[in-house]
Design an enzyme around this catalytic site. Structure first.
Site, PDB file in Angstrom:
ATOM      1  N   GLU A   1       0.611   3.711   9.941  1.00  0.00           N
ATOM      2  CA  GLU A   1      -0.858   3.660   9.760  1.00  0.00           C
ATOM      3  C   GLU A   1      -1.551   4.725  10.612  1.00  0.00           C
ATOM      4  O   GLU A   1      -2.635   4.513  11.157  1.00  0.00           O
ATOM      5  CB  GLU A   1      -1.395   2.248   9.994  1.00  0.00           C
ATOM      6  CG  GLU A   1      -0.792   1.277   8.979  1.00  0.00           C
ATOM      7  CD  GLU A   1      -1.667   0.136   8.563  1.00  0.00           C
ATOM      8  OE1 GLU A   1      -2.882   0.168   8.808  1.00  0.00           O
ATOM      9  OE2 GLU A   1      -1.109  -0.802   7.955  1.00  0.00           O
TER      10      GLU A   1
ATOM     11  N   SER B   1       1.920   7.299   1.609  1.00  0.00           N
ATOM     12  CA  SER B   1       2.841   8.336   2.096  1.00  0.00           C
ATOM     13  C   SER B   1       3.890   8.701   1.059  1.00  0.00           C
ATOM     14  O   SER B   1       4.202   7.914   0.163  1.00  0.00           O
ATOM     15  CB  SER B   1       3.578   7.844   3.349  1.00  0.00           C
ATOM     16  OG  SER B   1       2.677   7.476   4.344  1.00  0.00           O
TER      17      SER B   1
ATOM     18  N   PHE C   1       0.871  -1.179   0.000  1.00  0.00           N
ATOM     19  CA  PHE C   1       0.000   0.000   0.000  1.00  0.00           C
ATOM     20  C   PHE C   1       0.907   1.227   0.000  1.00  0.00           C
ATOM     21  O   PHE C   1       1.780   1.343   0.870  1.00  0.00           O
ATOM     22  CB  PHE C   1      -0.850  -0.062   1.276  1.00  0.00           C
ATOM     23  CG  PHE C   1      -1.759   1.100   1.549  1.00  0.00           C
ATOM     24  CD1 PHE C   1      -2.998   1.189   0.934  1.00  0.00           C
ATOM     25  CD2 PHE C   1      -1.405   2.073   2.483  1.00  0.00           C
ATOM     26  CE1 PHE C   1      -3.862   2.239   1.228  1.00  0.00           C
ATOM     27  CE2 PHE C   1      -2.261   3.121   2.789  1.00  0.00           C
ATOM     28  CZ  PHE C   1      -3.496   3.200   2.161  1.00  0.00           C
TER      29      PHE C   1
HETATM   30  N1  CAA Z   1     -13.586   7.146   5.918  1.00  0.00           N
HETATM   31  C1  CAA Z   1     -14.251   7.732   4.887  1.00  0.00           C
HETATM   32  N2  CAA Z   1     -13.985   8.990   4.462  1.00  0.00           N
HETATM   33  C2  CAA Z   1     -13.012   9.664   5.118  1.00  0.00           C
HETATM   34  C3  CAA Z   1     -12.305   9.126   6.193  1.00  0.00           C
HETATM   35  C4  CAA Z   1     -12.626   7.792   6.587  1.00  0.00           C
HETATM   36  N3  CAA Z   1     -11.990   7.205   7.591  1.00  0.00           N
HETATM   37  N4  CAA Z   1     -11.398  10.013   6.629  1.00  0.00           N
HETATM   38  C5  CAA Z   1     -11.550  11.108   5.854  1.00  0.00           C
HETATM   39  N5  CAA Z   1     -12.528  10.893   4.949  1.00  0.00           N
HETATM   40  C6  CAA Z   1     -13.033  11.824   3.936  1.00  0.00           C
HETATM   41  C7  CAA Z   1     -13.643  13.030   4.605  1.00  0.00           C
HETATM   42  O1  CAA Z   1     -14.991  12.819   4.925  1.00  0.00           O
HETATM   43  C8  CAA Z   1     -13.450  14.105   3.554  1.00  0.00           C
HETATM   44  O2  CAA Z   1     -14.442  13.997   2.570  1.00  0.00           O
HETATM   45  P1  CAA Z   1     -15.599  15.153   2.449  1.00  0.00           P
HETATM   46  O3  CAA Z   1     -14.851  16.422   2.168  1.00  0.00           O
HETATM   47  O4  CAA Z   1     -16.441  14.667   1.329  1.00  0.00           O
HETATM   48  O5  CAA Z   1     -16.261  15.153   3.779  1.00  0.00           O
HETATM   49  C9  CAA Z   1     -12.131  13.742   2.906  1.00  0.00           C
HETATM   50  O6  CAA Z   1     -11.922  12.344   3.193  1.00  0.00           O
HETATM   51  C10 CAA Z   1     -10.972  14.515   3.476  1.00  0.00           C
HETATM   52  O7  CAA Z   1     -10.970  14.274   4.862  1.00  0.00           O
HETATM   53  P2  CAA Z   1     -10.327  15.260   5.902  1.00  0.00           P
HETATM   54  O8  CAA Z   1     -10.704  16.671   5.574  1.00  0.00           O
HETATM   55  O9  CAA Z   1     -10.612  14.754   7.269  1.00  0.00           O
HETATM   56  O10 CAA Z   1      -8.778  15.063   5.536  1.00  0.00           O
HETATM   57  P3  CAA Z   1      -7.514  15.640   6.209  1.00  0.00           P
HETATM   58  O11 CAA Z   1      -6.611  16.120   5.145  1.00  0.00           O
HETATM   59  O12 CAA Z   1      -7.860  16.589   7.328  1.00  0.00           O
HETATM   60  O13 CAA Z   1      -6.799  14.318   6.820  1.00  0.00           O
HETATM   61  C11 CAA Z   1      -6.323  12.615   8.429  1.00  0.00           C
HETATM   62  C12 CAA Z   1      -7.360  13.504   7.775  1.00  0.00           C
HETATM   63  C13 CAA Z   1      -7.114  11.739   9.383  1.00  0.00           C
HETATM   64  C14 CAA Z   1      -5.274  13.376   9.200  1.00  0.00           C
HETATM   65  C15 CAA Z   1      -5.645  11.722   7.332  1.00  0.00           C
HETATM   66  O14 CAA Z   1      -4.817  12.484   6.488  1.00  0.00           O
HETATM   67  C16 CAA Z   1      -4.803  10.622   7.934  1.00  0.00           C
HETATM   68  O15 CAA Z   1      -5.340   9.593   8.330  1.00  0.00           O
HETATM   69  N6  CAA Z   1      -3.470  10.815   8.004  1.00  0.00           N
HETATM   70  C17 CAA Z   1      -2.591   9.735   8.387  1.00  0.00           C
HETATM   71  C18 CAA Z   1      -2.152   8.982   7.185  1.00  0.00           C
HETATM   72  C19 CAA Z   1      -1.798   7.575   7.501  1.00  0.00           C
HETATM   73  O16 CAA Z   1      -2.401   6.909   8.331  1.00  0.00           O
HETATM   74  N7  CAA Z   1      -0.824   7.063   6.787  1.00  0.00           N
HETATM   75  C20 CAA Z   1      -0.463   5.715   6.927  1.00  0.00           C
HETATM   76  C21 CAA Z   1       0.441   5.357   5.827  1.00  0.00           C
HETATM   77  S1  CAA Z   1       0.247   3.704   5.354  1.00  0.00           S
HETATM   78  C22 CAA Z   1       1.238   2.808   6.345  1.00  0.00           C
HETATM   79  O17 CAA Z   1       1.790   3.211   7.324  1.00  0.00           O
HETATM   80  C23 CAA Z   1       1.176   1.402   5.903  1.00  0.00           C
HETATM   81  C24 CAA Z   1       2.336   0.594   6.117  1.00  0.00           C
HETATM   82  O18 CAA Z   1       3.010   0.275   5.153  1.00  0.00           O
HETATM   83  C25 CAA Z   1       2.559   0.018   7.460  1.00  0.00           C
END
Ligand code: CAA
Length: 387
Positions: A371, A131, A128
């Site tokens: 994550e 980032s 996946f």
């Molecule tokens: N489910 C459905 N929709 C979602 C959602 C969810 N969980 N989270 C956000 N959305 C939607 C929102 O509703 C919004 O849509 P609308 O405008 O239509 O309402 C849109 O997505 C944008 O959402 P936000 O405005 O909340 O977005 P944001 O820019 O403020 O970011 C955040 C939110 C929670 C900080 C997000 O950026 C985040 O989770 N950041 C962390 C990233 C992360 O976890 N990375 C992991 C990398 S993968 C990894 O580590 C894997 C590995 O290999 C181990």
């Protein structure tokens, strides 16, 4: 220590899966974990072996060669694997929670037959790629650009922190499909199915990490990489939402991994406290040690209970985003706290590689980072509370 959630007694299937995972971990993983960690070595045969058990398609339907299990069974298996080696657990968690779930939910039948069925059988490993070097917690600020040319998308950019990135056969990668400079934020991102044979694909860096050393984490470079139009997942512009919804699921897997690490450290501390004598008695007879062990057990059991309740609610179709973030937050902070206490119980022996607790301590840290950091989990929880 009992490994059930007392609130939700395990079903026979869940117990069978737990037993199968425990036996596999004891025979095929635990004896080698310290060496793999020392050598930063990913054992490729594990993919096929886990696939044969069905552990790479635990949540996929039988029609796609999956085991069609419930989420608690999956998390129990992950905990067992993580207690033996958290590096193997993250390979399994990422594969089961992120790329396969994305393909299951938004892939078309052709994509599912082509990619998902072999992934369920362990013939193809998944990764996946969300980032980037400059887009971590602020995932929507990613800049990898996809431009449509004829019946292909041309992708240019760098993806970072990709677990399984150099060993995967199928990578679900997010890229911008809005006009360069348009910056539609979360709405300008799409998801693509990437295979390493695509022209322009390369692994540009392998990270040298504190922990999870037997799980490769890499940077991927897409250099005008040509992706067939048929590899677009679902609808253009929905990739960020797909990634977020998949991470809601992935975070449960990381919570199970963290609980597995914490349990391994706790069990090692209990055993050592019984063997180690100081001041004329086993150190487990000192209240200072007993209280540490009691606190470790309480934190592990309560975190597992929340995780399993959350997983069961998810299987009933409830939106568990907030409780998933709570589970991941509490489990990862429990893992860090428990492993720190375990090193303390071992004293000097906890600080050297003769015993495994220093590995558990190093492995635990990343569960508070990937994550979604603990700070991002708190943001998700706080936003849900004020919605
Ligand atoms: N489910 C459905 N929709 C979602 C959602 C969810 N969980 N989270 C956000 N959305 C939607 C929102 O509703 C919004 O849509 P609308 O405008 O239509 O309402 C849109 O997505 C944008 O959402 P936000 O405005 O909340 O977005 P944001 O820019 O403020 O970011 C955040 C939110 C929670 C900080 C997000 O950026 C985040 O989770 N950041 C962390 C990233 C992360 O976890 N990375 C992991 C990398 S993968 C990894 O580590 C894997 C590995 O290999 C181990």
């Amino acid at each position: 220590m009992p490994t059930d959630t007392l609130i939700t007694p395990l079903t026979e299937t869940q117990r069978d899966i737990q037993r199968l995972a425990r036996e596999f971990a004891a025979n095929e993983i635990a004896p080698f974990a310290a060496r793999w960690d020392a050598d930063a070595f990913f054992e490729p045969s594990l993919v096929g072996k886990l696939g044969q058990l069905g552990f790479l398609g635990m949540l996929l339907p039988e029609a796609l060669d999956g085991l069609a299990l419930d989420s608690v069974s999956y998390l129990l298996a992950l905990e067992e694997i993580a207690a033996a080696d958290a590096s193997v657990a993250v390979m399994m968690s990422v594969h089961n929670s992120l790329p396969t779930q994305m393909l299951l939910r938004w892939g078309n039948p052709e994509q599912q037959q082509r990619f998902l069925a072999p992934m369920a059988r362990g013939e193809k490993l998944g990764a996946f790629a969300l980032s980037e070097p400059e887009a971590g917690s602020d995932a929507a600020s990613l800049t990898t650009q996809a431009v449509k040319r004829g019946d292909e998308w041309v992708l240019t950019g760098t993806k970072a922190w990709v677990t399984n990135g150099n060993t995967a056969d199928v990578i679900l990668a997010m890229a911008r499909t809005d006009q360069p400079g348009a910056r539609k934020g979360a709405k300008g991102i799409s998801a693509f199915i990437i295979t390493p044979d695509l022209p322009g694909f390369s692994v540009s860096k392998k990270e040298d990490k504190l922990g999870l050393r037997a799980s490769p984490t890499v940077q991927l470079r897409f250099d005008e990489m040509r992706v067939p139009a048929a590899n677009l997942l679902g609808e253009a512009g929905q990739g960020f939402i797909y990634a977020m919804q998949s991470l809601d699921h992935g975070r449960l897997g990381i919570a199970a991994q963290a609980i597995g690490i914490a349990r391994a450290a706790f069990e090692a501390a209990v055993a050592y406290a019984g063997e180690r004598t100081q001041f004329g008695q086993p150190i487990r007879d000192f209240q200072a040690i007993q209280f540490k062990l009691a606190d470790m057990a309480a934190r592990i059991a309560s975190t597992r209970a929340l995780l399993h309740l959350t997983a069961a609610a998810k299987d009933r179709g409830e939106n568990v985003g907030m409780f998933g973030s709570m589970s991941k937050l509490l489990a990862s902070e429990t893992a860090m706290w428990v492993t720190t206490q375990a090193v303390q119980v071992f004293g000097g022996y906890g600080y050297v590689k003769e015993y495994p607790v220093e590995r558990y301590f190093r492995d635990a840290k990343v569960t508070e980072i990937y994550e979604g950091t603990s700070e991002v989990q708190r943001m998700v929880i706080a936003r849900a509370l004020s919605a």
